[in-house]
Each structure stands twice: as C-alpha cells, then as structure tokens.
Design a protein around this motif. Structure first.
Motif, short mmCIF file in Angstrom:
data_model
loop_
_atom_site.label_atom_id
_atom_site.label_comp_id
_atom_site.label_asym_id
_atom_site.label_seq_id
_atom_site.Cartn_x
_atom_site.Cartn_y
_atom_site.Cartn_z
N ASN A 124 40.21 47.92 39.69
CA ASN A 124 41.20 48.26 38.68
C ASN A 124 40.93 47.66 37.31
N SER A 125 39.89 46.82 37.19
CA SER A 125 39.56 46.28 35.88
C SER A 125 38.17 45.67 35.91
N ALA A 127 35.81 42.86 33.27
CA ALA A 127 35.82 42.01 32.09
C ALA A 127 34.43 41.42 31.89
N SER A 162 44.50 44.39 21.46
CA SER A 162 44.57 45.35 22.55
C SER A 162 44.55 46.76 21.97
N ALA A 168 42.81 54.44 29.39
CA ALA A 168 42.58 53.03 29.72
C ALA A 168 43.11 52.14 28.60
N LYS A 198 37.94 43.08 28.06
CA LYS A 198 38.48 43.55 29.34
C LYS A 198 38.85 45.03 29.26
N ARG A 200 40.65 48.09 31.38
CA ARG A 200 41.54 48.40 32.51
C ARG A 200 41.92 49.87 32.44
N SER A 204 42.18 53.76 39.38
CA SER A 204 41.16 52.88 39.96
C SER A 204 39.77 53.49 39.82
N SER A 239 41.38 46.76 43.50
CA SER A 239 42.69 47.41 43.52
C SER A 239 43.55 46.80 44.63
N GLN A 244 39.42 38.01 41.63
CA GLN A 244 38.33 38.48 40.80
C GLN A 244 36.99 38.05 41.39
#
Length: 480
Positions: A124-125, A127, A162, A168, A198, A200, A204, A239, A244
């Motif tokens: 789901n992300s 970085a 951001s 996304a 990052k 996101r 997913s 997900s 992490q």
C-alpha cells in the motif's frame, strides 16, 4: 561482488505452517543468506529443503518454478522473504553432505514477522530515502554558530509537502537524526538532515507495480539532476499491516556520484510548487511517448556505447518523440492528394526548412522533425543553425542506416569525432525537450543553460550557439 547483507539463519518454504508461539517450523533448514550490491539475493543451505513433501533435493527435482522462501536471521532476528527463489545449484551426495542453493531477484527484509496468510502480497505504500540528493533538495536547516568558548547548533524542521495525484498521494517528508530527546552530555555530536519521498496509491500495488513506480522515480531523478545516481533501497508496507520492510531487487550496480548543486538542471526549491504535477505528468507521458522518452534515458545508464549506436539511439528517439507529439495534436492526417511541404508546416505550426524531396505519405522528413523539435526550445540559437544542424544529423543518420557508418569509408576517426560532437549536443537538446514536455518551466531551463558551461560548450561546438557564450578564452576550444 560486495555483499550488503550476509548472515546465517533458519529457512523454510513460505507455505509451510509455523506453529503458534514459534518463529520457525520444526523442519526448517540452516544456511547463509546474502544480498549482493546489485540487489540479487542468494541462499546456501547446510542441507536440502523438502521438495513438495518429499526429501528429494531441489537440485535433483529439475523444477525451476519460482517459490517463496521465508527465514529468520541470526543478527537482530531480522525476517527475510525471498519472493521468487529458484534453484541455483547445490550438491547431492549419498556419502556426504547434500545441500541446496537458491537465488532470487526480489527479496524483503524487516524486523517484523511476515503475515501468516499465504495469499500473494500486496503493497500500500513505498518510501525512498533521498540519500545523495541533499544538494538537489537544497537541504540546510541546521544553523551553527561558534565562538571561542562554545558551539551552538540549531535545527528547525522544514515544512513537509504533500501532493494529491489522481490515483495516489506523493509526500516529501523531512527528518533529522541525532541524539535522543532531552538534555544530556556527551563527548561527540552528529546531526544529519534527510528527506524521504513517500508514494501511497489509492489501490494496493502488486510487486510488479511497485517496481514500475520505482523505475519511474529513478528515471525522473535522472532528468531533474542530470545524474544517474541510484536511489536508495525502498521501504514498502504491506496491505493490511503497518509493518515496513526493505525491498531489494536485481538492478544495475552502476551509480554515478551524487549530484552537486551547480550541475543540476533543477532543484527542489524551484520545483516545490509544481513537483507533484511534474511527477504525475512524467508517469503519464512516459507510457504514452514510449521510445520517445526511454531512448534518451537508455543512453544515461552509465554503459559505454559505440559512437554510431549512441547517435542513432538519440536521433531515433527524437523522431519517435515527434511522431507521438504530432499524433497527440491530431495533425498527422493527410489530404487525398499529393502531400506538400506546406502541409507538413501546418502540422507542426513551426516554419520548416525547404527541402527538395516532398514528405512521403504526408509525413515530415527527419530533418523537418528535428528542426521542429529544436526550434521550439527557449534558446538563443544562431541564425539558420537549427536547420543546418538538423540536416547534418539527418544525413549522418542515413549514412549509418544505409552504409553502417561513413558513406565514403575513409577518415573514420573524423567521422567518429563528428558523431561524438553531435551526440553531445543532441543529449542536451533531448534532455531539454523532455524537461519541457513534463512541465518544467522555461525560466528554469534558461537558468540551467546559463549556469552549465558543459551544455553551452556542447551546443557551441556544433554551431548552435555563438562562441562568445563560452567566454573570451574558449574560442580556441570550440575551433579545435
């Protein structure tokens, strides 16, 4: 090859159940796990893994389907997951030790246990710590003052940013590493400012999608910094979990030196307001332009190319770029009659040079395509220089295509030197074209041209710019 991870541990097939309150199944196998600097993972076991319920070693089974192998390492109890492990040799010995070897091109490493559910992993992300890009980021929020009796260091955390994309969210987050919170005394002090990027998505991602997004980021930073400095290994989250893990994957090990502030075409301060838009445009147009973008990036991987290959790749890429650009503008339709140069000029909206041969099927010639692309750049070209340079590039491309090199087959060294000069200029021009296409403004582009001697020298060396842009002492270099 240098190892970035190497440790002993216990290993087992991921589909094997692990008893509650246990960190490994009873029939796990000990071995050595390692990751090369290019991201490939290797596992050499002290015995052999059970193969589909039997005790036949993988090396004898002949099965090459990728499987997942899970493990726990001795140092720090780190967890590892080889996502696509395949047999890579081993030994079967009836009178001695038998063991398996495996290799994988994708691997996760982290401190937390992996989910025990066996369905395919989704992410789901992701970085990336922008290590090496500090000068492009223009970091410098640690203020230091020193007198004869004391030193004071202060840090104020910069504002995070951001950016909301259509599918996304992209975030730029600032961090500072140093002593733990509170007041205390010590004999040394170390502070490091860092930035994490990052990504996101709203939905997913599969492993392949994660790799694609990382590839987009790497190529974007090549464009923004004019350097192929590899991004750090990314951190991903699964997900349905907050844990992490670091993702290692097979990639080229070549990496340029970190970009310095004076060599970067852009910097984050200049792009801060539009960085999200530039990233979104880059993601969309890289797919649409295809070879029109990656033909340039393919010459920036740090791999040596023959002069003919480098020149041809640049010219073919620019031709593909122009074809896509024209298609997007819906201006490639031809009339029922014989096409003319005037109609080609209408399609580009830029005055095109006169040519003796009419465009075939209503399409502009290569010379006209190059002229249209370069003429639109916000540079102070010399009179007629763009047309002359475009014609020379088209002629040399035709020589390579039809004759494999120089048409007359004499003076090859002069031909190679000419190709190198033209390729240097094409590299910068191509770079500027893509920067404009993804949304970098003309003021930023002009700033880079003014500040980069190498760029101006490359263009002046093929007659596109005047010699005086290099300074009074540079005329002999251009003439050489």
């Amino acid at each position: 090859m240098k190892k970035i991870v190497e440790d002993r541990g216990y290993f087992w097939w991921r589909e094997q159940p692990v008893p509650d309150d246990c960190y490994a199944p009873d029939d796990c196998v000990t071995g050595v796990f390692s990751i090369d600097e290019n991201g490939s993972a290797h596992l050499e076991l002290d015995a052999y893994m059970p193969n589909n319920g039997s005790r036949t070693p993988a090396v004898l089974s002949g099965q090459q389907d990728a499987r997942s192998i899970q493990g726990i390492l001795k140092e720090g109890n780190r967890r590892v997951l080889l996502l696509d492990a395949v047999s890579n040799g081993g030994t079967f010995n009836t009178g001695g030790i038998s063991y398996d070897r495996f290799s994988a091109t994708n691997c996760l490493v982290g401190s937390a246990e992996f989910p025990r559910r066996k369905r395919s992993l989704q992410f789901n992300s992701l970085a990336v710590d922008l290590i090496g890009y500090e000068e492009w980021l223009r970091l410098g929020s640690i203020y230091i003052s020193r007198t004869k009796s004391k030193i004071v260091a202060k840090h104020s955390k910069p504002k995070d940013h951001s950016y909301r994309l259509s599918d996304a969210t992209l975030a730029v987050r600032h961090f500072i590493s140093g002593p733990y919170l509170g007041k205390h005394r010590r004999h040394d002090l170390s502070l490091r400012e860092s930035v994490t990027l990052k990504f996101r998505p709203k939905q997913s991602m599969s492993l392949e999608q994660v790799r694609s997004e990382l590839h987009y980021l790497q190529d974007l930073f090549v464009l923004l910094t004019d350097t192929h400095h590899l991004l750090d290994w990314p951190t991903v989250s699964l997900s349905g979990s907050k844990e992490q893990y670091t993702l290692y994957f097979l990639r080229g090990a070549h990496s340029s030196e970190p970009p310095s502030w004076q060599d970067c075409p852009t910097n984050f301060v200049l792009l801060r307001a539009t960085f999200g838009e530039i990233f979104a445009t880059w993601r969309a147009k890289r797919e649409r332009f295809g070879a029109g973008f990656y033909s340039y990036l393919g010459t920036r991987r740090g791999m040596a190319l023959y002069a003919e290959n480098r020149f041809a790749n640049l010219v073919w890429g620019l031709e593909a770029f122009h074809r896509t650009k024209q298609s997007d503008a819906k201006t490639s339709a031809t009339s029922a009659g014989q096409p003319t140069v005037a109609k080609a000029e209408q399609r580009t909206n830029i005055p095109l040079p006169e040519v003796k041969r009419k465009p075939r099927n209503g399409e502009p010639s290569l010379r006209q395509r190059l002229h249209a692309i370069f003429h639109d750049l916000p540079l102070d070209f010399r009179d007629n220089s763009v047309d002359n340079f475009s014609k020379e590039c088209a002629d040399r491309r035709n020589d390579i295509f039809h004759f494999g090199g120089e048409r007359k087959q004499d003076g090859r060294m002069d031909f190679i030197l000419e190709l190198d000069r033209k390729s240097d200029a094409l590299t910068y021009l191509y770079h500027l074209v893509i920067l404009r296409e993804i949304g970098v403004d003309d003021d930023t582009i002009r700033r880079w041209v003014r500040s980069s001697f190498r760029l101006r020298h490359a263009l002046a060396n093929v007659g596109l710019l005047r010699k005086d842009v290099l300074g009074p002492s540079a005329s002999n270099i251009v003439d050489a």
